[in-house]
Design a protein around this motif. Structure first.
Motif, PDB file in Angstrom:
ATOM      1  N   ASP A   4       0.848  -1.189   0.000  1.00  0.00           N
ATOM      2  CA  ASP A   4       0.000   0.000   0.000  1.00  0.00           C
ATOM      3  C   ASP A   4       0.883   1.239   0.000  1.00  0.00           C
ATOM      4  N   SER A   6      -0.239   4.602   0.765  1.00  0.00           N
ATOM      5  CA  SER A   6      -1.152   5.644   1.218  1.00  0.00           C
ATOM      6  C   SER A   6      -0.367   6.709   1.982  1.00  0.00           C
ATOM      7  N   SER A 136       3.096   5.317   3.241  1.00  0.00           N
ATOM      8  CA  SER A 136       3.194   4.114   4.071  1.00  0.00           C
ATOM      9  C   SER A 136       4.293   3.170   3.589  1.00  0.00           C
ATOM     10  N   ASN A 153      -0.787   3.487   8.585  1.00  0.00           N
ATOM     11  CA  ASN A 153      -0.680   4.867   8.112  1.00  0.00           C
ATOM     12  C   ASN A 153      -1.342   5.880   9.042  1.00  0.00           C
ATOM     13  N   GLN A 155      -4.438   6.678   9.280  1.00  0.00           N
ATOM     14  CA  GLN A 155      -5.708   7.223   8.801  1.00  0.00           C
ATOM     15  C   GLN A 155      -6.880   6.464   9.413  1.00  0.00           C
TER      16      GLN A 155
END
Length: 157
Positions: A4, A6, A136, A153, A155
């Motif tokens: 990922d 992000s 990330s 991350n 979030q």
């Protein structure tokens, strides 16, 4: 983060392979960019204590605190006697096991991260404040030999 890429925000988690637990990555003051009302981080948010919290205890043999703990153990340990068994003891004497044949002690000390450079692999075409946005997939390293990766991350889901 399983490939990922992000954006990373205040409260994310990182992990050092020489530490015992994940640590939060924080930003004391926002750079002015937010994701879901959470301050976004950039690659210059790498300073120990201010941005990267300790990773529990450290097991790196390059850490002076771990070396000091190992020295204490080595000074306290004496070579144990080799057990030759009851019957064999009638014919053999107990002998010291040479210290070099003993496994080295595993010691740990409190983590005090020594991170001295920005995070690698930021998003160059997105600026958060004056520098690249933190992703990330970013990583870093500790001078004591730990590899640091982002595991969450931060979030809100």
């Amino acid at each position: 983060m399983s490939g990922d890429k992000s954006f990373v925000v205040h409260g994310a988690f990182a992990f050092c392979d020489q530490g015992s637990r994940p640590a939060r990555i924080i930003v004391p003051a926002s750079h002015g960019e937010y994701i879901h009302e959470q301050p976004q981080l950039n690659i210059h948010d790498f300073f120990p204590e201010r941005n990267v919290r300790p990773f529990g205890v450290c097991k790196s043999l390059n850490n002076p605190a771990v070396q000091a703990e190992m020295k204490k153990v080595e000074e306290a340990v004496k070579a144990p006697k080799q057990d030759v068994g009851w019957f064999n003891s009638l014919f053999m004497k107990e002998e010291d096991i040479p210290l070099e044949q003993l496994p080295p002690p595993e010691c740990v000390a409190m983590c005090t991260p020594k991170i001295v450079r920005p995070w690698d692999f930021g998003k160059e075409d997105v600026k958060v404040g004056p520098t690249d946005a933190m992703l990330s997939s970013c990583c870093n390293s500790c001078l004591f030999g730990g590899n640091i990766t982002i595991i969450d991350n931060g979030q809100r889901k």
